[in-house]
Every structure is written in C-alpha cells, then in structure tokens.
Design an enzyme around this catalytic site. Sequence first.
Site, PDB file in Angstrom:
ATOM      1  N   GLU A 280       5.436 -66.654   7.210  1.00  0.00           N
ATOM      2  CA  GLU A 280       5.930 -65.205   7.691  1.00  0.00           C
ATOM      3  C   GLU A 280       6.801 -64.477   7.017  1.00  0.00           C
ATOM      4  OE1 GLU A 280       4.114 -66.023  12.366  1.00  0.00           O
ATOM      5  OE2 GLU A 280       6.274 -66.472  12.071  1.00  0.00           O
TER       6      GLU A 280
ATOM      7  N   CYS B 112      16.203 -78.940  12.367  1.00  0.00           N
ATOM      8  CA  CYS B 112      17.050 -78.357  13.093  1.00  0.00           C
ATOM      9  C   CYS B 112      16.581 -78.586  14.605  1.00  0.00           C
ATOM     10  CB  CYS B 112      17.858 -77.149  13.004  1.00  0.00           C
ATOM     11  SG  CYS B 112      18.514 -77.303  11.064  1.00  0.00           S
TER      12      CYS B 112
ATOM     13  N   CYS C 146      15.196 -64.490  14.909  1.00  0.00           N
ATOM     14  CA  CYS C 146      15.471 -65.659  14.413  1.00  0.00           C
ATOM     15  C   CYS C 146      15.182 -66.964  14.813  1.00  0.00           C
ATOM     16  CB  CYS C 146      17.087 -65.609  14.443  1.00  0.00           C
ATOM     17  SG  CYS C 146      17.869 -64.222  13.556  1.00  0.00           S
TER      18      CYS C 146
ATOM     19  N   SER D 176      20.520 -67.858   3.414  1.00  0.00           N
ATOM     20  CA  SER D 176      21.118 -68.516   4.237  1.00  0.00           C
ATOM     21  C   SER D 176      20.505 -70.046   4.095  1.00  0.00           C
ATOM     22  CB  SER D 176      20.702 -68.072   5.532  1.00  0.00           C
ATOM     23  OG  SER D 176      20.873 -68.642   6.754  1.00  0.00           O
TER      24      SER D 176
ATOM     25  N   ASN E 266      16.941 -67.752  20.513  1.00  0.00           N
ATOM     26  CA  ASN E 266      15.600 -67.315  20.820  1.00  0.00           C
ATOM     27  C   ASN E 266      14.700 -68.473  21.231  1.00  0.00           C
ATOM     28  OD1 ASN E 266      16.075 -64.396  20.316  1.00  0.00           O
ATOM     29  ND2 ASN E 266      16.491 -65.369  18.191  1.00  0.00           N
TER      30      ASN E 266
ATOM     31  N   CYS F  86      15.304 -74.858  16.110  1.00  0.00           N
ATOM     32  CA  CYS F  86      14.329 -74.142  15.414  1.00  0.00           C
ATOM     33  C   CYS F  86      12.875 -74.573  15.734  1.00  0.00           C
ATOM     34  CB  CYS F  86      15.008 -74.432  14.201  1.00  0.00           C
ATOM     35  SG  CYS F  86      14.025 -73.312  12.628  1.00  0.00           S
TER      36      CYS F  86
ATOM     37  N   CYS G 147      13.271 -60.164   5.981  1.00  0.00           N
ATOM     38  CA  CYS G 147      13.698 -61.527   6.167  1.00  0.00           C
ATOM     39  C   CYS G 147      12.545 -62.098   5.782  1.00  0.00           C
ATOM     40  CB  CYS G 147      13.700 -61.649   7.653  1.00  0.00           C
ATOM     41  SG  CYS G 147      14.079 -63.484   7.930  1.00  0.00           S
TER      42      CYS G 147
ATOM     43  N   CYS H  44       9.120 -76.441   7.233  1.00  0.00           N
ATOM     44  CA  CYS H  44      10.580 -76.617   6.916  1.00  0.00           C
ATOM     45  C   CYS H  44      10.910 -78.403   7.203  1.00  0.00           C
ATOM     46  CB  CYS H  44      11.679 -76.126   7.784  1.00  0.00           C
ATOM     47  SG  CYS H  44      13.659 -76.247   6.989  1.00  0.00           S
TER      48      CYS H  44
HETATM   49  N1  SAH Z   1      16.982 -72.815   6.641  1.00  0.00           N
HETATM   50  C1  SAH Z   1      17.923 -71.851   6.467  1.00  0.00           C
HETATM   51  C2  SAH Z   1      17.210 -70.297   6.861  1.00  0.00           C
HETATM   52  C3  SAH Z   1      16.527 -70.138   7.840  1.00  0.00           C
HETATM   53  S1  SAH Z   1      16.997 -70.035   9.352  1.00  0.00           S
HETATM   54  C4  SAH Z   1      19.209 -71.815   7.396  1.00  0.00           C
HETATM   55  O1  SAH Z   1      19.058 -72.857   8.117  1.00  0.00           O
HETATM   56  O2  SAH Z   1      20.124 -71.226   7.548  1.00  0.00           O
HETATM   57  C5  SAH Z   1      17.717 -68.505   9.582  1.00  0.00           C
HETATM   58  C6  SAH Z   1      18.911 -68.530  10.750  1.00  0.00           C
HETATM   59  O3  SAH Z   1      18.249 -68.661  12.140  1.00  0.00           O
HETATM   60  C7  SAH Z   1      19.662 -69.963  10.601  1.00  0.00           C
HETATM   61  O4  SAH Z   1      21.067 -69.555  11.021  1.00  0.00           O
HETATM   62  C8  SAH Z   1      18.976 -70.613  11.911  1.00  0.00           C
HETATM   63  O5  SAH Z   1      19.908 -71.631  12.161  1.00  0.00           O
HETATM   64  C9  SAH Z   1      18.750 -69.592  12.899  1.00  0.00           C
HETATM   65  N2  SAH Z   1      17.894 -70.034  13.866  1.00  0.00           N
HETATM   66  C10 SAH Z   1      16.846 -71.106  13.932  1.00  0.00           C
HETATM   67  N3  SAH Z   1      16.265 -71.326  14.775  1.00  0.00           N
HETATM   68  C11 SAH Z   1      17.113 -70.304  16.000  1.00  0.00           C
HETATM   69  C12 SAH Z   1      16.710 -69.869  17.067  1.00  0.00           C
HETATM   70  N4  SAH Z   1      15.740 -70.511  17.982  1.00  0.00           N
HETATM   71  N5  SAH Z   1      17.493 -68.919  17.812  1.00  0.00           N
HETATM   72  C13 SAH Z   1      18.120 -68.324  17.043  1.00  0.00           C
HETATM   73  N6  SAH Z   1      18.473 -68.565  15.884  1.00  0.00           N
HETATM   74  C14 SAH Z   1      17.851 -69.473  15.158  1.00  0.00           C
END
Ligand code: SAH
Length: 390
Positions: A103, A127, A364, A222, A321, A130, A116, A123
């Site tokens: 996406e 995390c 995000c 990022s 989110n 996420c 974005c 991935c």
């Molecule tokens: N892998 C990279 C880029 C993708 S995520 C990274 O980790 O930075 C982009 C941003 O969204 C990151 O800061 C991530 O931690 C954040 N993110 C991931 N899941 C989220 C969620 N459910 N709500 C808010 N931010 C989130």
Amino acid sequence: MTAPATSSAPQAPRTNLLGVPRPALEALVAALGGRAFRARQLMSWIYRRGVGSFAEMTDLSREFRARLALAAEVRAPEIVALQRSSDGTSKWLLRADAAQAFEMVFIPEVDRGTLCISSQVGCALDCSFCATAQQGFNRNLSTAEIVGQVWLAARELAREEAGGAPLGDAEAAATPAGHRITNVVLMGMGEPLANFRNVVPALDILLDDFGFDLSRRRVTLSTSGLVPQIYRLAEVSNVALAVSLHAPSDALRNELVPINRKHPIAELLGACWHYLDEQNGRSVTFEYVMLDGVNDSPAQARALARLLKGHPAKVNLIPFNPFPGTRYRRSPAPVIQRFRDELIQRGVLATVRRTRGEDIDAACGQLAGRVIDRTTVRLGSKVIGVGVQP
Ligand code: SAH
C-alpha cells in the site's frame, strides 16, 4: 497455441527505467548508441512530465525511441484498489505479484502533500503494535516498485486535478499543494533499511535534479533502528532520518520493537548522532507511538527527555492507531498532551502527529496490504513469518 517454426531466441526482459539511477541510465543510453545527455532528457520526460511512453518523447529521434522501446519500458506497479478517506487521504493497494499486494498513502495538507510509500511487502521486524508486522514478511520491493509508487501517485494526482475530481475534502480540494507531492516518507509497509540495496538507488532518484528533484529535507526514511545500516546510510545518502523509538528504556523497547535486543537504545542513539554529523543534518525525528498505560506516563516522558536533551532531536508523538486483534489502546488526548508538555518543559522539541485516514485504515501502522506466501526470515535473533497462509 503453436509456436512459429522460425521462432527466434527468447528476448531479454526489458529494463524498467523507473528503477535506474542517472549513471546507470547514461550507460544504458550509451549501449543503445545515444549520447549521455539523452539520459537526462529521458529522465525529464519520465519524472518531470510523468510520461511513460517513448512514442511521446518527441525530442528524441524516432530511431532512438524505437531502440528504446525494444530494450526498455516504464512500468509502475498496477493499482488494485483506491480508497478515499473523508479527510482527503487516499490509499492505493498495489499489486506486487499474483497474490501479494502493498500500500501507499497520500496525505494532502494546506501547505504540502505527503506521499507515504512502502519498501517491502510485509515486514520481518515484528513490532508488537504494528499491523504490518502481524502479516509477516514476503519480499523486498524492487527499486522500480519503490520509485514507481511516487511516479504513479504523481500521475494519478495530476490526472485527478485535470479531470477536476473532488478529493472528498474541502481543505484538500481548495489548496494548490493538495494535489502535489511535496514530501515523500518511507513510512509505509516494511523496514526500508532491511532493503538497503533497493532503497538507496530509489532515494537517489527522488533527489536527482532530473528525477523527482525533491530536497533532502523533504524525503524522510523511517527506521525501527537497524544500527549498522544507519552507519552505511550515512556514507551514501543524506535524506532526513526518522527513528521509531517508542520507549525510553531497553526493557520496554525490547518488548515493543524486538530489534532493540540486538541494537539497544544507546547504540541506536550513537548511530543517529553519527548520521547527523556525517550529513550535516539538522535533527533526527524520534517517533513515539502513544500506547495507553504502556509507555505514556510522565515519568517515561522525563526519562525520554533525559535521553534526548541537548541533542538535535525532535519527538513526534503518534496516537496509536488500533487494528483488529491488537492488545493496545490509544492513550487519551490529555495524557498525550501531558507527555508532550513534560518533554517541552525539559527543552526537548515535541509535536503530536495528527492522525489521518483512519476511516480507511490508512493511518500510521495500519497498512496491511496482502501477504499470502510468507517467507522465513531471520532478523535479530528471531525467526519470523514461517509458513504459508491459506
Ligand atoms: N519500519 C519503519 C517504517 C514503517 S512504520 C519504522 O519502523 O520506522 C512508520 C511509523 O509508524 C513507525 O514509527 C511505526 O512505529 C509507526 N506505527 C506502527 N504501527 C503503528 C500504529 N498501530 N499506530 C501508530 N503508529 C504506528
């Protein structure tokens, strides 16, 4: 179907010019008998004017265009679906392979338009908060697929503008920047530094005067904190760096961002300051997702301030989110404000990210795409994403 009796040798696949940085394009043009400046002309057509068909590139000779058409093509990812949020945010689902999709999201604002983009299908970093992590890892996107997102979005937005299609949001429709990509962030699906080899040439094309010609401060990578790759990036690129920190202590960060077990916070911050020194950058943005009762207390804000105080750092607080199946909740707005105030009182710059596109799961960390064949990968000390989903 029967093959013709006189079938010739199979043709070499055509090179997708969207993934080719300028020096390599110059070599390709030379191999086709063209002079080096033709590469710049080609890039202007492709990136500045959004033209993908060689037939339209009228300042190139007919003969050269014919040779190009045999050897090369301009091919962006195919659009599977487009969703529009009530706030004007657009999300495109793009095809990677028959069963896989990823996406990209466009966020129009009064003074800018941010695209974005994704760097991987799925991935591997796992995390815990996420949505992308939940689906595991499928594969790296190619440079063409990374650059192709920007090319495609620019074309789609220009087409909409020409056709007067409403953006679905008064703010976006009323503003000139609303339809244009002024900023690109690698914050979609995937960990860009885990796809270093394909991401770096894509950054080159984003910044190239004859490419998208974006300033280095308007392109942000990022990362969740792949320390060795941050050092490598410092040698080859100077885009803005954002780091997903999310916790002020190793114990908590190990839980939220498991790559921390391999590269703990002190090491990560060392890499960030090195990046800024090498690149003469202004500051690193630290992303910090606000998880109710997990990482959002005033004491944690003070601990974060102690880590960052005196360093060129900005903190971007992201209200969590939610997505189906998550165990986390978003911190209440007053808690987020208090956290921000604690940081600011201690001299650390902090902002709260405005959440966009929530109604279409474009915010995000909500990007899920479609990952069916998962690949086993080893990142850090964990094996992640094994097996095949039905
Ligand atoms: N892998 C990279 C880029 C993708 S995520 C990274 O980790 O930075 C982009 C941003 O969204 C990151 O800061 C991530 O931690 C954040 N993110 C991931 N899941 C989220 C969620 N459910 N709500 C808010 N931010 C989130």
